[in-house]
Scaffold this motif. Structure first.
Motif, PDB file in Angstrom:
ATOM      1  N   ALA A 156       0.829  -1.205   0.000  1.00 32.05           N
ATOM      2  CA  ALA A 156       0.000   0.000   0.000  1.00 32.05           C
ATOM      3  C   ALA A 156       0.865   1.257   0.000  1.00 32.05           C
ATOM      4  O   ALA A 156       1.953   1.296   0.573  1.00 32.05           O
ATOM      5  CB  ALA A 156      -0.921   0.000   1.214  1.00 32.05           C
ATOM      6  N   GLU A 157       0.352   2.289  -0.645  1.00 36.26           N
ATOM      7  CA  GLU A 157       1.058   3.568  -0.657  1.00 36.26           C
ATOM      8  C   GLU A 157       1.230   4.067   0.770  1.00 36.26           C
ATOM      9  O   GLU A 157       0.328   3.989   1.589  1.00 36.26           O
ATOM     10  CB  GLU A 157       0.279   4.586  -1.487  1.00 36.26           C
ATOM     11  N   GLY A 158       2.438   4.573   1.059  1.00 35.23           N
ATOM     12  CA  GLY A 158       2.732   5.058   2.400  1.00 35.23           C
ATOM     13  C   GLY A 158       3.592   4.114   3.210  1.00 35.23           C
ATOM     14  O   GLY A 158       4.129   4.495   4.253  1.00 35.23           O
ATOM     15  N   THR A 159       3.749   2.870   2.750  1.00 37.27           N
ATOM     16  CA  THR A 159       4.616   1.922   3.443  1.00 37.27           C
ATOM     17  C   THR A 159       6.050   2.064   2.949  1.00 37.27           C
ATOM     18  O   THR A 159       6.305   2.629   1.877  1.00 37.27           O
ATOM     19  CB  THR A 159       4.153   0.472   3.209  1.00 37.27           C
ATOM     20  N   ARG A 160       7.000   1.544   3.716  1.00 35.29           N
ATOM     21  CA  ARG A 160       8.396   1.626   3.273  1.00 35.29           C
ATOM     22  C   ARG A 160       8.657   0.709   2.089  1.00 35.29           C
ATOM     23  O   ARG A 160       9.569   0.945   1.292  1.00 35.29           O
ATOM     24  CB  ARG A 160       9.354   1.317   4.421  1.00 35.29           C
ATOM     25  N   VAL A 161       7.855  -0.353   1.932  1.00 37.01           N
ATOM     26  CA  VAL A 161       7.972  -1.225   0.755  1.00 37.01           C
ATOM     27  C   VAL A 161       7.580  -0.440  -0.497  1.00 37.01           C
ATOM     28  O   VAL A 161       8.262  -0.512  -1.526  1.00 37.01           O
ATOM     29  CB  VAL A 161       7.095  -2.480   0.934  1.00 37.01           C
TER      30      VAL A 161
END
Length: 264
Positions: A156-161
């Protein structure tokens, strides 16, 4: 036949690093493939007192396993994102709990659940005084089968991945039928029930044996005693399968995940 005989310019490298860490230099991998591996956790969050597997865990114990699995999955994907070159892709095929609640050893094929059977025999050995309560609880298999939402969460957008450039391309779940059970059902007139049971148990034992062996107290039991107790566990399960091979199986429930690293 070795692939070395069919292809030129092929080089083999082995990496002894755990996949819970970065295994290859950053931006160096163009295609990665992993089959049936990343359900194993980095550490045991607790013992499961209501069974041998996370699918049997309840309450706080289930929550602890879910939290450990979420942390591990994000870390695993972050390391893979670092390793992949921009434009590189990775395919991960992982055990899961699908939308029907099916998982390894439990599908629509029968009402018999593999982990319930493991637990039934392991618990019986405790009840008979052959293993202690502490050893029974220590026989917790160190893995977690993620559901679809848990699998998708780190993308998901906003994760470090996501910030590392990793994007989910596709994801689906599929059931793969147990070949030993399928063969027996299709050819039972010419198949021996005991041989069918030995085939299923042999496969189960390759990945579960160590969980039960290390659960037994090495300070009070000899190595031979511990091995004999584990042999008894699998012997009991084999007898149960041989009594009714049609109901016992190890169907697979897998996530098939494709991901890609976008340019930074």
């Amino acid at each position: 036949k070795s692939y070395f005989e069919e292809f030129d310019n092929v080089y083999v490298t082995a990496c002894g690093t755990s996949f819970h860490k970065q295994c290859f230099p950053s931006n160096s991998v163009h295609l990665g493939v992993s089959f049936t591996a990343m359900h194993w956790l980095n550490k045991k969050p607790c013992n499961i007192t209501t069974g041998v597997h996370m699918t049997q865990a309840k309450g706080e114990e289930r929550d602890k396993f879910a939290a450990q699995a979420a942390e591990d999955w994000e870390n695993l994907l972050f390391h893979r994102a670092n390793e992949l070159a921009p434009g590189g892709r990775m395919v991960i095929v992982n055990f899961c709990v699908d939308a029907n609640g099916y998982h390894l050893g439990y599908t629509d094929k029968s009402s018999v659940c593999m982990y319930d059977e493991f637990n039934r025999h392991w618990q019986a050995m405790m009840s008979e005084g052959k293993i202690t309560k502490e050893e029974y609880e220590a026989g917790t298999i160190l893995n977690y089968y993620r559901n679809d939402a848990e699998m998708r969460a780190p993308f998901a957008e906003g994760t470090r991945v996501f910030a590392a450039g990793l994007r989910l391309v596709s994801a689906e779940t599929k059931i793969t039928r147990c070949p030993y059970n399928e063969d027996y059902v299709a050819n039972k007139a010419n198949r021996d029930a005991r041989e069918a049971a030995k085939g299923i148990i042999g496969t189960m034992r390759t990945w579960s044996n160590s969980s039960f062996l290390t659960a037994l107290d090495s300070n009070t039991r000899t190595e031979a005693e511990r091995k004999a107790l584990v042999d008894e566990l699998y012997g009991r399960y084999e007898d149960a399968i041989a009594a009714d091979p049609e109901k016992n199986h190890m169907d697979y429930a897998h996530h098939y995940i494709v991901m890609e690293k976008v340019g930074q």
